[in-house]
Write an enzyme that holds these catalytic residues in place. Structure first.
Site, PDB file in Angstrom:
ATOM      1  N   LYS A 243       0.762  -1.281  -0.086  1.00 26.09           N
ATOM      2  CA  LYS A 243      -0.099   0.144  -0.023  1.00 26.09           C
ATOM      3  C   LYS A 243       0.823   1.490   0.006  1.00 26.09           C
ATOM      4  CE  LYS A 243      -4.380  -1.946   1.225  1.00 26.09           C
ATOM      5  NZ  LYS A 243      -5.439  -2.056   2.084  1.00 26.09           N
ATOM      6  N   ARG A 282      -2.783 -10.242   4.710  1.00 22.82           N
ATOM      7  CA  ARG A 282      -3.352 -10.315   3.637  1.00 22.82           C
ATOM      8  C   ARG A 282      -2.106  -9.701   2.647  1.00 22.82           C
ATOM      9  NH1 ARG A 282      -5.787  -6.716  -0.096  1.00 22.82           N
ATOM     10  NH2 ARG A 282      -7.271  -7.666  -1.596  1.00 22.82           N
TER      11      ARG A 282
HETATM   12  N1  PMM Z   1      -7.429  -3.986   0.811  1.00 21.74           N
HETATM   13  C1  PMM Z   1      -7.834  -3.770  -0.513  1.00 21.74           C
HETATM   14  C2  PMM Z   1      -8.694  -4.897  -1.026  1.00 21.74           C
HETATM   15  N2  PMM Z   1      -9.540  -5.900  -0.190  1.00 21.74           N
HETATM   16  N3  PMM Z   1      -9.692  -6.408   2.017  1.00 21.74           N
HETATM   17  C3  PMM Z   1      -9.334  -6.365   3.400  1.00 21.74           C
HETATM   18  N4  PMM Z   1      -9.760  -7.113   4.375  1.00 21.74           N
HETATM   19  N5  PMM Z   1      -8.461  -5.222   3.685  1.00 21.74           N
HETATM   20  C4  PMM Z   1      -7.956  -4.508   2.915  1.00 21.74           C
HETATM   21  O1  PMM Z   1      -7.182  -3.613   3.518  1.00 21.74           O
HETATM   22  C5  PMM Z   1      -8.202  -4.821   1.584  1.00 21.74           C
HETATM   23  C6  PMM Z   1      -9.137  -5.606   1.165  1.00 21.74           C
HETATM   24  C7  PMM Z   1      -7.136  -2.970  -1.620  1.00 21.74           C
HETATM   25  O2  PMM Z   1      -5.850  -3.376  -1.915  1.00 21.74           O
HETATM   26  P1  PMM Z   1      -5.184  -4.510  -3.156  1.00 21.74           P
HETATM   27  O3  PMM Z   1      -5.756  -3.803  -4.364  1.00 21.74           O
HETATM   28  O4  PMM Z   1      -4.075  -4.809  -2.945  1.00 21.74           O
HETATM   29  O5  PMM Z   1      -6.337  -5.681  -3.160  1.00 21.74           O
END
Ligand code: PMM
Length: 313
Positions: A243, A282
């Site tokens: 991020k 994650r």
């Molecule tokens: N961030 C993204 C997508 N899904 N789900 C959860 N639970 N928490 C998050 O902070 C989150 C998520 C956006 O990031 P990405 O584009 O890397 O998926």
């Protein structure tokens, strides 16, 4: 073989197809390890996610990438069909389901445990039907409150992420009195709606929503004060992978690091989160975080925070 080592035939992320193994019965949430932090691999089946958008834009490339993560040792694979980055454009639920359902079916058949990253109840329902076992709703029930009833009815865990506004408004919604306390207060309000719908405490996983209506300093403060979130008594998921706050930290000559240059810093965040007892992280780079979890477990030989015991309510 060490189950956390890269499996033969999985190859680097750019190799065309992992060698298929014999299908296994799908993993179950209650069978996940409880003695260490879990690693959730990110699989965005989208053309426009901020770091891996377009990498897995067809079902075949997405399935191959998901299998590589699974064979590398990911405990959960988080499949999403709509970008949640600030400013992203919405897709129809039909298109979203066209993207994720075949991918989920194939990964479940291989034995993977899948979470569905969606803000739409219809897509979550289609994903559960395809074999997904966890709902990951980054809107924190604000988009479609009926997600709560779906999680209760299906008796699946619900990842409750803190967010204010939506992809187009969240960057302007960063006024907090005390970011950690305010995030907990706002999450607790939504958590009570989940309870009212019949979702059990052990089914709720809380997530500070790094990057969602938070500036860089606020993201760091949330990580520094993870125990405030853990005080809610639920499992905690940390999702900081690649991020922007990591890109800013790694700025060289006035230029922020690009998303793919943020994996080492992400692994450091994993090590610290795991050391502090996060339930799961994650991440995009599964292998690096699995190693980081091992280091943290060796330094702090105690069970990861598991939240309330399964079955309590
Ligand atoms: N961030 C993204 C997508 N899904 N789900 C959860 N639970 N928490 C998050 O902070 C989150 C998520 C956006 O990031 P990405 O584009 O890397 O998926």
């Amino acid at each position: 073989m060490d189950s956390l080592a890269a499996a033969p035939g999985t190859g680097p992320a750019t190799s065309p197809l992992p060698v298929l193994r014999k299908p296994r019965p799908a993993a179950k949430f209650q069978d996940l390890p409880t003695d260490r932090t879990l690693v959730m691999g990110i699989l965005n089946v989208t053309p426009d996610s901020f770091s891996d958008g377009g990498d897995h834009a067809t079902p075949d490339t997405a399935i191959a990438a998901g299998l590589r993560m699974f064979y590398a040792g990911a405990d959960i694979i988080d499949v999403g069909g709509e970008s949640t980055r600030p400013g992203a454009t919405a897709v129809s639920v039909d298109e979203e389901q066209r993207r994720v359902v075949p991918v989920i079916e194939a990964l479940v058949k291989a034995g993977a445990l899948i979470s569905i990253d969606t803000t739409h109840a219809a897509t979550a329902a289609a994903a559960l039907k395809a074999g997904a076992a966890i709902i990951n709703d980054v809107s924190g029930l604000t988009m479609e409150p009926e997600m709560a009833e779906l999680a209760a009815r299906a008796q699946v865990p619900y990842i409750l992420t803190h967010r204010r506004g939506d992809a187009s408004t969240m960057n302007a919604l960063t006024d907090y009195r005390d970011v950690a306390q305010d995030v907990v207060t706002e999450l607790a309000g939504v958590r009570d709606k989940l309870y009212a719908a019949g979702v059990a405490p052990a089914q709720i996983i809380v997530d500070p929503g790094l990057g969602f209506a938070k500036n860089d300093a606020q993201n760091w403060e949330l990580l520094q004060r993870l125990e405030v979130l853990q005080g809610m008594g639920h499992k905690v998921l940390v999702a900081g992978s690649r991020k922007r706050f990591l890109g800013s930290l790694l700025t060289v000559a006035g230029k922020a690091a690009q998303p793919v240059e943020r994996d080492a810093a992400t692994a450091a965040v994993t090590a610290i989160s795991a050391f502090r007892g996060a339930w799961a992280v994650r991440v995009h780079d599964v292998g690096a975080s699995l190693d980081a979890v091992k280091v943290a477990a060796r330094m702090a030989p105690r069970p990861a925070t598991a939240g309330p015991a399964a079955g309590t309510d």
